[in-house]
Design a protein around this motif. Structure first.
Motif, PDB file in Angstrom:
ATOM      1  N   GLU A  32       0.834  -1.209   0.000  1.00  0.00           N
ATOM      2  CA  GLU A  32       0.000   0.000   0.000  1.00  0.00           C
ATOM      3  C   GLU A  32       0.864   1.254   0.000  1.00  0.00           C
ATOM      4  N   ALA A  33       1.916   1.258   0.807  1.00  0.00           N
ATOM      5  CA  ALA A  33       2.780   2.436   0.869  1.00  0.00           C
ATOM      6  C   ALA A  33       3.447   2.672  -0.481  1.00  0.00           C
ATOM      7  N   ALA A  34       3.839   1.592  -1.148  1.00  0.00           N
ATOM      8  CA  ALA A  34       4.474   1.728  -2.460  1.00  0.00           C
ATOM      9  C   ALA A  34       3.480   2.302  -3.470  1.00  0.00           C
ATOM     10  N   LYS A  35       2.256   1.779  -3.425  1.00  0.00           N
ATOM     11  CA  LYS A  35       1.252   2.275  -4.365  1.00  0.00           C
ATOM     12  C   LYS A  35       0.849   3.711  -4.045  1.00  0.00           C
ATOM     13  N   ALA A  36       0.882   4.047  -2.752  1.00  0.00           N
ATOM     14  CA  ALA A  36       0.457   5.387  -2.351  1.00  0.00           C
ATOM     15  C   ALA A  36       1.380   6.467  -2.911  1.00  0.00           C
ATOM     16  N   ILE A  37       2.631   6.114  -3.232  1.00  0.00           N
ATOM     17  CA  ILE A  37       3.479   7.128  -3.864  1.00  0.00           C
ATOM     18  C   ILE A  37       3.471   6.981  -5.386  1.00  0.00           C
ATOM     19  N   GLY A  38       2.517   6.223  -5.881  1.00  0.00           N
ATOM     20  CA  GLY A  38       2.302   6.184  -7.327  1.00  0.00           C
ATOM     21  C   GLY A  38       2.966   5.036  -8.057  1.00  0.00           C
ATOM     22  N   MET A  39       3.485   4.050  -7.300  1.00  0.00           N
ATOM     23  CA  MET A  39       4.134   2.933  -7.986  1.00  0.00           C
ATOM     24  C   MET A  39       3.106   1.995  -8.592  1.00  0.00           C
TER      25      MET A  39
END
Lengths: 221, 257
Positions: free
Chosen positions: A123-130
């Motif tokens: 989730e943290a990775a996706k939250a920065i747009g990954m």
């Protein structure tokens, strides 16, 4: 008991054993690379929410894990001419069996590793747009590999030793060359001791490096 | 550009049979600071997580800066292409309750990661930005530390720096102080207050009602899957009209001194 131990036979025939070492490496390294890469992708299928993807990959994993490797090797050599009418060379058949077997085992390692990483990381990775792929490569996989390293090392060792089974298909790897020498000179004790020692020398540097890498990765703990 | 920055219409969210959000209409203007309060399990975190598609919507639409997110197929179903979601998430920074720092990266690498991997900036440029953002949250001296060596408050401030580095248009805070020891809450709230002073658009899910009162331009009380009461901090927190809001605030005030 008038048997005299004589290792001169081994040193005299070093070139025969050396050729075996080369073939063993040619089996071992590609089987590891192909097997681990394949295993990673099979793990992705296993983790898929779609039954159409997860079910066949489960069957694949179980088939390879729950049958003897020796039979798998022989099967690839004899099954292909019977099934599709082309004969694989013993080397290719052995490499295929080793790589596919490794992919099935490592798929389970990857699957366990990936599911053990907290959901918040993805989730943290996706939250920065990954993207999913970027998150997997940059965030999830490095943590999975760190966690899997002892088990992976085991697998890599297993494959090196498993490759000796290719001798039954007359692949001229180390074990085959050793058995050839034993049969020729009838000195199995000296020759197989030497062969075991060579396996040790091939594998130990790898486990040593893996241990170092484990320590290196532990610095973030 | 006119119109709200973020607009939500008819949002529903169900987990299996559990209907959590039951039709929410909502919009945020630029520079607004919205505090979302409510009991545990009321769906306030789920609501926030729907905004940047950490949860898929069961029904409803979200519009960001006039652009409707998702593409409607010929049969009326909405699909969300990954590229579009990545773009949306890049524009909506999120800070999590559990910090979720990347444990295999140093503090500086954590903040640089999005810049290098997503924005494709050079390492040098990313480093400059990361250093600046870390200074802003008061962690200039912790660049090379591993997350595991930091206190919860420090970890959360790194997470805020990581979100800020992407220059998001909206910041979403999901209970950012709920897993912190009480004495560490202040350092995180001060950082959030400083961001508020910069005029940023922010949404904050929180149990810190005192902070919500001073921080927010708008307070939402969420209960039973709907926005039960919406208004200024004075309206909702000091003079609530709804019985449920009054009851909720009374429970919070029970042990006040």
């Amino acid at each position: 008991m008038n048997y005299t131990i004589d290792f001169s036979l081994v040193t005299d025939n070093w070139i025969v054993l050396w050729r075996g070492v080369v073939v063993t490496l040619q089996l071992w390294i590609p089987a590891i690379v192909l097997g681990l890469t394949g295993g990673f992708f099979i793990a992705q299928l296993r983790l898929s929410k779609r039954r159409l993807l997860s079910a066949p990959s489960l069957v694949y994993v179980e088939l390879f894990r729950d049958t003897p490797v020796l039979i798998q090797l022989i099967w690839f050599f004899y099954a292909f001419p019977a099934l599709i009418g082309t004969q694989l060379s013993p080397f290719v058949a052995a490499l295929m069996a080793l790589a596919l077997n490794t992919s099935a085992y490592s798929a389970e390692l990857f699957r366990g590793g990936i599911t053990s990483i907290h959901r918040g990381q993805m989730e943290a990775a996706k939250a920065i747009g990954m993207s999913q792929a970027q998150a997997m490569r940059r965030v999830i996989l490095p943590q999975v590999i760190k966690r899997m390293l002892p088990a992976l090392t085991n697998r890599v060792i297993e494959v090196a030793k498993m490759s000796s089974l290719a001798s039954v298909l007359s692949v001229h790897e180390l074990m085959y060359q050793g058995r050839l020498l034993s049969a020729t000179y009838y000195r199995p004790f000296e020759i197989l001791t030497a062969v075991a020692f060579i396996y040790f020398m091939l594998i130990y540097p790898g486990t040593f490096l893996a241990g170092r890498l484990e320590k290196h990765l532990a610095r973030s703990n | 550009m006119s119109g709200p920055l973020l607009e939500v219409t008819g949002l529903h969210k169900s987990f299996e049979k559990h209907h959590v959000l039951k039709g929410i209409d909502f919009s945020v203007e630029r520079g607004e600071r919205v505090a979302i309060i409510g009991g545990s399990g009321s769906g306030k975190s789920t609501f926030l997580r729907c905004l940047n598609f950490m949860e898929t919507l069961s029904k409803g639409t979200i519009t960001l800066d006039g652009q409707r997110i998702g593409t409607t197929g010929s049969n009326g179903t909405i699909t969300y292409p990954e590229r579009q979601l990545c773009d949306v998430r890049e524009r909506l920074g999120m800070v999590f309750q559990q910090f979720n720092l990347f444990p295999h990266m140093t503090v500086l690498q954590n903040v640089m990661e999005g810049l290098v991997t997503v924005k494709k900036l050079s390492k040098e440029r990313a480093r400059d930005i990361a250093i600046r953002e870390l200074a802003k949250v008061g962690l200039a001296e912790k660049h090379d530390a591993w997350p595991s060596r930091l206190s919860g408050g420090q970890q959360q401030r790194v997470a805020i720096a990581r979100a800020l580095s992407m220059e998001p248009e909206v910041l979403l805070f999901d209970e950012p102080t709920s897993s912190l020891d009480p004495e560490l809450v202040g350092e995180v709230l001060r950082v959030i207050r400083d961001l508020a002073d910069e005029g940023r658009t922010m949404l904050l899910v929180t149990h810190e009602l005192g902070f919500a009162y001073h921080f927010a331009t708008k307070v939402i009380f969420l209960a039973d899957g709907v926005f039960h009461e919406v208004g200024t901090p004075d309206e909702v927190l000091k003079n609530p009209k709804q019985a449920k809001t009054q009851e909720f605030l009374r429970r919070f005030g029970e042990f006040a001194f």
